[in-house]
Design an enzyme around this catalytic site. Sequence first.
Site, short mmCIF file in Angstrom:
data_model
loop_
_atom_site.label_atom_id
_atom_site.label_comp_id
_atom_site.label_asym_id
_atom_site.label_seq_id
_atom_site.Cartn_x
_atom_site.Cartn_y
_atom_site.Cartn_z
N ASN A 196 3.30 1.10 9.42
CA ASN A 196 2.33 0.02 9.49
C ASN A 196 2.93 -1.20 8.80
O ASN A 196 4.06 -1.15 8.29
CB ASN A 196 0.98 0.42 8.89
CG ASN A 196 1.10 0.85 7.42
OD1 ASN A 196 1.92 0.33 6.67
ND2 ASN A 196 0.28 1.81 7.01
N ASN A 198 2.30 -2.69 5.97
CA ASN A 198 2.60 -2.50 4.55
C ASN A 198 3.89 -1.70 4.36
O ASN A 198 4.72 -2.02 3.50
CB ASN A 198 1.44 -1.81 3.85
CG ASN A 198 0.22 -2.71 3.72
OD1 ASN A 198 0.35 -3.94 3.72
ND2 ASN A 198 -0.95 -2.12 3.62
N ASP A 264 -2.40 8.55 12.43
CA ASP A 264 -2.17 9.91 12.92
C ASP A 264 -2.43 9.99 14.42
O ASP A 264 -1.68 10.64 15.16
CB ASP A 264 -3.09 10.91 12.20
CG ASP A 264 -2.74 11.08 10.73
OD1 ASP A 264 -1.64 10.66 10.33
OD2 ASP A 264 -3.57 11.63 9.98
#
Length: 480
Positions: A196, A198, A264
Site C-alpha cells: 500500500n 504507506n 488480503d
Amino acid sequence: MDLSYFQKLSQAKILVVGDVMLDRYWHGDTGRISPEAPVPVVKVSKLEDKAGGAANVAKNIAYLDGQVSLLGIIGNDDNGSSLQALLKSEKINSQLISQDDAPTIAKMRVISRHQQVVRLDLEETFLEAHSELLLQKLTEIVDDFDVVLFSDYNKGSLAKISEMIQVAKAAGKTVLVDPKSKQLADYRGADFITPNLNEYTAAGGIKGDEQVLADCARKIIAECGIGAMLLTRSEQGMSLITPSEKHDFAAQVLEVSDVTGAGDTVIATLAVMLGTGMPAKQAVEVANVAAGLVVAKLGAATVSPEELSAKLTQYLRETGEQYQAPTQEILHHIELARQRGEKIVFTNGCFDILHAGHVRYLAQAKARGDKLVVGLNNDASISRLKGPERPINPLDERATVIGALASVDWVIPFGAVEENDTPAKLIEQVKPDVLVKGGDYKVEEIAGADFVLANGGTVEVLEFVNGCSTSNVIKKIQSN
C-alpha cells in the site's frame, strides 16, 4: 475482459505461506462503568472466531473457489486448535506446523455497540528455526501448486522468505508477496508485490506526481529484482507498474464501510485470477473490483464469485457477458452464507420477459431475508409448461438479466427432465429458510412447501402486480 476465466476458478491451485492468526471477538452490551476502574463493563453475549493474517488471505481464496492450502506456524494450544477447526470449516487445506515453544498469534477484541472497546494481542515473534521449518515444508509440497502467495505480517514466520521465493521460482511457480519489510530486496525474484502507499513510502518510494511515482516504483523493482508492483492507493484505486508500463485502475466503491482486510482480498483475488491463466492486467482489474465490494462491507469480509461476476457485468456492461456458476458451487456459497447466520430466501419462475412486476416481486422476496436464490426454469421446461413457442429468451439471456438485479444473489436453472418442472428437488438442495411464491396459491399447493415447513422454515405467498405479465407483454407486441 474475458469472463470465461471464471469457469476455471476451481482449477487454480494456490499455496499461501505466512503469518497465520486467530481473530477472536467478544460481543456484548455496555450498561455501566466498573466500580474497580473508570472503564466500561461489557456483558459478553457472543463469542466469534475468525481466520486472521495469512489465514484470512486463504479464506478469501476459498470463497472464490480456488483450491487453497495454508502453510504457517501455530502453537500447540487451544487457539491453534480453534484456528485448525476454522480452516476445516472454510474448506482450506491446513499445512500448519504446531510448535510447543511459541503460542498461536491471537488478536482478542471486545466489541460493544459496534465499537471496539479494547484489543488484546497474544503473540511472540517466531524464531528463525520456525521459519526454517516452513522452508523445509515448502520444498516438499511446492510442486502441487501453480501459485505461491507469501503473506508477510512481520511476525517472523517468513524470516527465510528469500530462500522460500528461490524454491518457488526454481519450481516454476508464480510468486506473489504482500510485503511488510522495508527492505523490498528481501522479496527478490517475486513476480508481484502488493504494497500500500504507506509500505511503498516506508521502502523509500516517492509519491509526487504520476510520472515521479511510476519512475520511482520502476527503480525499486529493478533494483530489487521484482517483476511488477501492484500499488494499492486507497481512494485513488490501484496502479500496476511494470518495467515498461503503468496501468491505473480507479476505485470501484462509492461508500467505504470498513477497509479491514481489503489488502488480503486484493492479493487473494489476484492470485486466483492468475491461477486461471488470466493475463495480469485483467487480473488486477478483477482484484480492483473485488476490493470495491469488500470495503463496502463491515469487518474482514470476503467476496464470492457470484458477487464479483455480477459486479463485473455492471462494470463491463458493454460486453454483454455474465458468468453463471455451476450449481454445486452456488450450493457451497449458500451453505457458507447460512453458516454466517444469513437467512436464505428462495423463489422460482420462468422470467421469460422481465417486467416491472417481476422486479418488484423479487425485491419483496429479498426483503424476507438476507440472500435471495432464484430457481429458473430451463428452456425445455418452459416449452413443456407454456408451449413450443416459448421461451422468447433463452436460458443464458434470462439468467443474465435476472442475475444483474440488485435483489438477486444466485440464479440456479432447473427442469432438466420432465418430472423436474417443479423446483421441489432444487428446494431440497438449497434448504431455504423462507420459500416465496407469487400468485393466489394456498401454501399446501406450493411445490417444496412441505419440505421447507418440516425443516423449520416459512412459506409466504406474495401478490403479483396487477396488469403485469409476460403473456400480456407478448400479446401487446403481437398486436402491434
